[in-house]
Design an enzyme around this catalytic site. Sequence first.
Site, short mmCIF file in Angstrom:
data_model
loop_
_atom_site.label_atom_id
_atom_site.label_comp_id
_atom_site.label_asym_id
_atom_site.label_seq_id
_atom_site.Cartn_x
_atom_site.Cartn_y
_atom_site.Cartn_z
N GLU A 79 0.82 -1.21 0.00
CA GLU A 79 0.00 0.00 0.00
C GLU A 79 0.86 1.26 0.00
O GLU A 79 0.54 2.25 0.65
CB GLU A 79 -0.97 0.00 1.18
CG GLU A 79 -2.04 -1.09 1.06
CD GLU A 79 -3.23 -0.89 1.97
OE1 GLU A 79 -3.32 0.17 2.62
OE2 GLU A 79 -4.08 -1.80 2.03
N HIS A 119 -5.27 2.02 1.66
CA HIS A 119 -4.74 2.90 0.62
C HIS A 119 -4.86 2.23 -0.74
O HIS A 119 -4.54 1.04 -0.88
CB HIS A 119 -3.26 3.24 0.86
CG HIS A 119 -2.98 3.79 2.22
ND1 HIS A 119 -2.85 2.97 3.33
CD2 HIS A 119 -2.82 5.06 2.67
CE1 HIS A 119 -2.62 3.73 4.40
NE2 HIS A 119 -2.59 4.99 4.02
N LYS A 139 -8.90 5.33 8.64
CA LYS A 139 -8.30 6.11 7.55
C LYS A 139 -8.44 5.39 6.21
O LYS A 139 -8.27 4.17 6.15
CB LYS A 139 -6.81 6.35 7.83
CG LYS A 139 -6.10 7.12 6.72
CD LYS A 139 -4.59 7.18 6.96
CE LYS A 139 -3.89 7.86 5.79
NZ LYS A 139 -2.41 7.77 5.88
#
Length: 257
Positions: free
Chosen positions: A91, A148, A175
């Site tokens: 990621e 991500h 996140k």
Amino acid sequence: MRQQSILQVVVRGAVIGGPRPLICLPLVGDTRDTVLHEARELAALRPDLLEWRVDGCELVENREACLSLLQELRGCIGDMPLIFTCRIDLEGGMTKIAREQRLELFVAAMATGNVDIVDVELCNGLQFIQAIKERAQANNVKLILSYHNFTETPSEPFLYAKLVEAQNAGADIAKLAAMPNNYGDVLTLLSATNKARNEIIQCPMVTISMGAEGAISRLAGGLFGSDITFAVGLQPSAPGQIPLQALAGVMDVLYKE
């Protein structure tokens, strides 16, 4: 008025999830000297938080050297909150590091008292995350669980589900960051953020649309429920980051109390 988090995270006096999104600057130097130079320069700018991307440092596979540098880093930044990130290569990590080696580095860094928050990817799996979570709680360190995607922006239901997955796995902060291929993708990420904030996510969130198209998410994402935005330090750590002074000026307008 922006949408605030139901739960808030407080580290060294910084309130994550409060009335104003916080600005974080990344430290991405590849040597001891460059990391410390960045730390001195960026701490002088007085951001809300700093993030050390230790995966970008040539010392990352030498645990004792990393811990020594972490101690020096804390001396440079004083009482400023610090996120410790050893990003997995899958990621966007800058160095491919063995799973057990990453786990040992996280655990050792948290035990020093010099780290306030660690960022760990959801793709590491529940066993890895649980091991980090236990040590984080024992050392009063907060946990970001992240996703991500540097290729595309998945669907809104997928992004929403990733935020839910992070919260359910025990994140103090959830996140996600995704790469838009058009402006519609930026709206998809902001819509997922807004939906998550209004329906289920109680902890603070960080949601980022990367690249030039996604710059608006770094400026206005807090209106939709994102609680931290990342600006350029001396070097960017992700595509589309905006210089601190420009970002702070816009935020003064958007989030004026």
